[in-house]
Design a protein around this motif. Structure first.
Motif, PDB file in Angstrom:
ATOM      1  N   ALA A  47       0.834  -1.208   0.000  1.00  0.00           N
ATOM      2  CA  ALA A  47       0.000   0.000   0.000  1.00  0.00           C
ATOM      3  C   ALA A  47       0.864   1.251   0.000  1.00  0.00           C
ATOM      4  O   ALA A  47       0.625   2.189  -0.775  1.00  0.00           O
ATOM      5  N   LEU A  48       1.872   1.280   0.844  1.00  0.00           N
ATOM      6  CA  LEU A  48       2.764   2.437   0.922  1.00  0.00           C
ATOM      7  C   LEU A  48       3.474   2.655  -0.413  1.00  0.00           C
ATOM      8  O   LEU A  48       3.536   3.779  -0.925  1.00  0.00           O
ATOM      9  N   THR A  49       3.979   1.589  -0.999  1.00  0.00           N
ATOM     10  CA  THR A  49       4.672   1.693  -2.283  1.00  0.00           C
ATOM     11  C   THR A  49       3.731   2.188  -3.375  1.00  0.00           C
ATOM     12  O   THR A  49       4.091   3.068  -4.159  1.00  0.00           O
ATOM     13  N   ALA A  50       2.524   1.642  -3.434  1.00  0.00           N
ATOM     14  CA  ALA A  50       1.568   2.043  -4.469  1.00  0.00           C
ATOM     15  C   ALA A  50       1.203   3.519  -4.347  1.00  0.00           C
ATOM     16  O   ALA A  50       1.171   4.241  -5.350  1.00  0.00           O
ATOM     17  N   VAL A  51       0.944   3.979  -3.145  1.00  0.00           N
ATOM     18  CA  VAL A  51       0.559   5.381  -2.943  1.00  0.00           C
ATOM     19  C   VAL A  51       1.733   6.309  -3.246  1.00  0.00           C
ATOM     20  O   VAL A  51       1.584   7.300  -3.975  1.00  0.00           O
ATOM     21  N   LEU A  60      11.110   1.884  -1.405  1.00  0.00           N
ATOM     22  CA  LEU A  60       9.744   2.252  -1.743  1.00  0.00           C
ATOM     23  C   LEU A  60       9.651   2.994  -3.066  1.00  0.00           C
ATOM     24  O   LEU A  60       8.814   2.691  -3.899  1.00  0.00           O
ATOM     25  N   PHE A  61      10.501   3.989  -3.259  1.00  0.00           N
ATOM     26  CA  PHE A  61      10.390   4.807  -4.461  1.00  0.00           C
ATOM     27  C   PHE A  61      11.106   4.219  -5.674  1.00  0.00           C
ATOM     28  O   PHE A  61      10.569   4.164  -6.741  1.00  0.00           O
ATOM     29  N   GLU A  62      12.351   3.815  -5.500  1.00  0.00           N
ATOM     30  CA  GLU A  62      13.179   3.488  -6.653  1.00  0.00           C
ATOM     31  C   GLU A  62      12.602   2.423  -7.578  1.00  0.00           C
ATOM     32  O   GLU A  62      12.616   2.597  -8.782  1.00  0.00           O
ATOM     33  N   PRO A  63      12.088   1.307  -7.079  1.00  0.00           N
ATOM     34  CA  PRO A  63      11.615   0.304  -8.021  1.00  0.00           C
ATOM     35  C   PRO A  63      10.353   0.739  -8.758  1.00  0.00           C
ATOM     36  O   PRO A  63      10.042   0.222  -9.808  1.00  0.00           O
ATOM     37  N   ALA A  64       9.644   1.698  -8.205  1.00  0.00           N
ATOM     38  CA  ALA A  64       8.336   2.026  -8.749  1.00  0.00           C
ATOM     39  C   ALA A  64       8.318   3.259  -9.638  1.00  0.00           C
ATOM     40  O   ALA A  64       7.355   3.473 -10.359  1.00  0.00           O
TER      41      ALA A  64
END
Length: 138
Positions: A20-24, A47-51
């Motif tokens: 959820a945190l990664t998606a948001v 959290l940020f880099e892969p997304a």
């Protein structure tokens, strides 16, 4: 932070909270200028880099787009996505106000108001099937 997201969103596991945190964050990061995205990608590498592409150009977001993208990323109904977004943003307000300030500085005020006001309480944490999601969008 994951425990706080799990509690706020009534999630069963830290993996669900991380998702959820990664998606948001990945969705909202689209509106951030490249230097801000890069700074946060460095602070929150898992959290940020892969997304996101830390150097891509920002794009404006509205609440419908944010909810739809989070729903798509997590394979949940839009109402559940809205609840998860509100839980993540509330957690950021408490645990990482600098990150929340960067996000809110680049999202319109009406978008922030809508995203931080959860829809009526949803207790199910099970993902909706693609067919259920499609019916809810119609």
């Amino acid at each position: 932070m994951l425990d706080a997201v799990a509690r706020a969103a009534e999630l069963d596991t830290s993996d669900q909270a991380r998702d959820a945190l990664t998606a948001v964050l990945a969705t909202c990061a689209h509106c951030l200028p490249p230097p801000v995205r890069h700074r946060h990608a460095h602070r929150l590498p898992g959290l940020f880099e892969p997304a996101i592409d830390a150097y891509g150009e920002p794009r404006p977001l509205d609440s419908t787009t944010v909810i739809a993208e989070v729903a798509w990323r997590l394979e949940v109904a839009p109402e559940r996505a809205h609840q998860l977004i509100a839980a993540v943003l509330h957690t950021l307000q408490i645990q990482d106000p600098d990150l929340l300030a960067d996000l809110t500085a680049h999202l319109r005020a009406d978008v922030i108001d809508l995203l931080t006001t959860p829809p009526h309480h949803v207790t199910s944490v099970a993902p909706a099937t693609p067919a259920e999601s499609a019916r809810e969008i119609e």
